[in-house]
Design an enzyme around this catalytic site. Structure first.
Site, PDB file in Angstrom:
ATOM      1  N   CYS A  18       0.896  -1.303  -0.208  1.00  0.00           N
ATOM      2  CA  CYS A  18      -0.066   0.072  -0.051  1.00  0.00           C
ATOM      3  C   CYS A  18       0.806   1.322   0.120  1.00  0.00           C
ATOM      4  CB  CYS A  18      -1.014  -0.206   1.244  1.00  0.00           C
ATOM      5  SG  CYS A  18      -2.179   1.115   0.975  1.00  0.00           S
ATOM      6  N   GLY A  22       0.338   0.900  -4.624  1.00  0.00           N
ATOM      7  CA  GLY A  22      -0.645   0.235  -4.062  1.00  0.00           C
ATOM      8  C   GLY A  22      -1.761   1.159  -3.280  1.00  0.00           C
ATOM      9  N   ASP A 207      17.134  -1.008 -12.828  1.00  0.00           N
ATOM     10  CA  ASP A 207      15.779  -0.908 -13.310  1.00  0.00           C
ATOM     11  C   ASP A 207      15.448  -1.176 -14.735  1.00  0.00           C
ATOM     12  OD1 ASP A 207      12.793   0.071 -12.413  1.00  0.00           O
ATOM     13  OD2 ASP A 207      13.161   1.328 -14.420  1.00  0.00           O
ATOM     14  N   LYS A 211      13.871  -4.292 -17.013  1.00  0.00           N
ATOM     15  CA  LYS A 211      12.476  -4.159 -17.861  1.00  0.00           C
ATOM     16  C   LYS A 211      13.115  -4.654 -19.356  1.00  0.00           C
ATOM     17  CE  LYS A 211      10.844  -0.142 -15.227  1.00  0.00           C
ATOM     18  NZ  LYS A 211      10.828   1.185 -15.401  1.00  0.00           N
TER      19      LYS A 211
END
Length: 437
Positions: A18, A22, A207, A211
């Protein structure tokens, strides 16, 4: 709000995490519940949100406080669809595997886990007969994975080239427009929320490499891990590099480049992430701020470009919820989405075999015959020179700017090493690849 009548048993949705993403997912699941349920054909019921701390103030979220729990392991056993946005490898992997074992389809934004251990997740999904969707793992709101996996399934994808990290694109764009140094702009990106307190994953290229591994795996029907991606970040890019790019009508971007080349037994793929100069006339050169853009080149479809917001709570949540609707529809109507396609099993070539061009800045003695010595080194490594420009820096020293024609990266790197050993060379002050032509 939809006027369509929704009947049937609810689809139970569990949310793991969250944070920024989230929170956006929880908000959109709650506030758009009627429309989402109408699109699925059955009610979507949020049955729990796994968090690390229950005492954190989440009163701004339109979620029943009773739904928050710290027991993620229990929560995943009670859902039909599990959304994983906690990131990292552990405990995300165990939670996803447990969810699948208990019959839940999984929607994840976890590029690091997919790049490291995607085959394990696919195998678990196949065994359990559930879906594994992950559109949000690459390029935020941009629909790029599903077009490659589904829309282009009948075509032959040859190349994927793109900007897939918004933080580094913002940094390089600001360096280009303002002339500021890298550290100064990284601090600005942190202040604006574009970069984490520890920006290593972004600025060192981790990162983007994760990807790129996902993109290559889908595009070329071959398992590619993050460890197989050649990775260079932007930490060595200087204001002088940015200016050098301007001088030749280029801009510097951190690119993810996935290529398929050769035929028959010679066919293979290369996957790399590194900064490169691209002409300002190239469409990727106009991608500004924290935006992402991806070019896909296919044999029949030609060149396709996908552009949009590559990160952020709401954009990423948009991709997550698109996947949730898709897998929930499968729960209602039966069937599954596409699983792993790794039938091609092509070899992943090392960086040395990739074809590229170099922009090289060399400080040399300003003497007769220097250019001939430099040219001899290039010729000895079978590297052809496209342009040479000389600038006198002092009375006895000069700077040479050499741009090569395309050659294997291994030959180009060896050329640079040999140049540095020449007695007439003070230093090779800058080396950067040139792409996009």
């Amino acid at each position: 709000m939809s006027g369509k009548q929704v009947t049937g048993d609810p689809i139970r949705v569990a949310l793991l995490g969250c944070g920024v993403v989230g929170s956006s997912v929880a908000t959109m699941l709650t506030t758009h519940a009627d429309d989402l349920s109408a699109r699925v054909g059955a009610p979507l019921e949020l049955v729990g949100v796994a968090v690390r701390r229950l005492d954190k103030d989440r009163s701004d979220l339109p979620v029943d406080p009773a739904l928050f729990t710290t027991d993620a392991a229990d929560l995943v056993t009670k859902a039909d669809v599990v959304i994983e946005v906690i990131g990292g490898i552990d405990p995300a992997r165990d939670l996803i595997l447990s969810a699948m074992k208990h019959g839940a389809s999984v929607v994840t934004a976890n590029k690091a886990l997919l790049a490291e251990d995607g085959p394990t997740l696919y195998a678990a999904a196949d065994t359990a007969g559930v879906d594994l969707y992950y559109e949000a793992a690459v390029a935020g709101a941009i629909p790029i994975l599903r077009p490659i996996r589904e829309s282009l399934a009948g075509d032959d994808v040859r190349r994927v080239l793109g900007i897939v990290n918004g933080t580094t694109n913002f940094v390089l764009d600001q360096m280009d427009t303002s002339g500021a140094g890298l550290q100064e702009v990284v601090e600005e990106a942190q202040a604006l929320g574009y970069a984490e307190a520890d920006p290593t994953a972004d600025v060192e290229g981790f990162d983007a490499a994760a990807k790129a591994a996902i993109l290559a795996s889908l595009a070329f029907h071959t398992r590619v891990s993050g460890a197989q991606v050649h990775r260079e970040g932007i930490t060595e890019v200087t204001a002088a590099d940015i200016q050098a790019a301007k001088d030749m009508g280029c801009v510097v971007k951190l690119l993810a480049i996935c290529e398929r080349s050769g035929e028959g037994v010679e066919e293979g793929i290369s996957v790399r992430v590194h900064p490169a100069m691209i002409p300002r006339s190239h469409p990727l050169a106009s991608v500004r701020d924290a935006y992402n853009a991806v070019f896909v080149e296919a044999s029949a479809a030609g060149r396709l470009m996908f552009y949009g917001k590559g990160a952020g709570g709401d954009p990423t949540a948009s991709a997550v919820l698109g996947d949730v609707v898709a897998v929930a529809r499968h729960k209602v109507g039966g069937g599954r989405g596409p699983g792993e396609s790794a039938y091609a099993d092509l070899p992943v070539r090392d960086m040395g075999q990739s074809l590229t061009r170099y922009h090289i800045s060399i400080d040399v003695a300003d003497l007769p015959g220097v250019l001939a010595q430099v040219a001899t080194v290039f010729a000895a490594h079978d590297v052809s020179i496209e342009t040479v420009r000389q600038q006198v820096t002092t009375g006895s020293r000069a700077n040479l700017i050499v741009v090569t024609h395309q050659a294997p990266d291994r030959a180009l790197a060896a050329t640079v090493e040999a140049l540095a050993e020449l007695p007439i060379v003070d230093a090779v002050t800058s080396v950067m690849r040139v792409e996009g032509e």
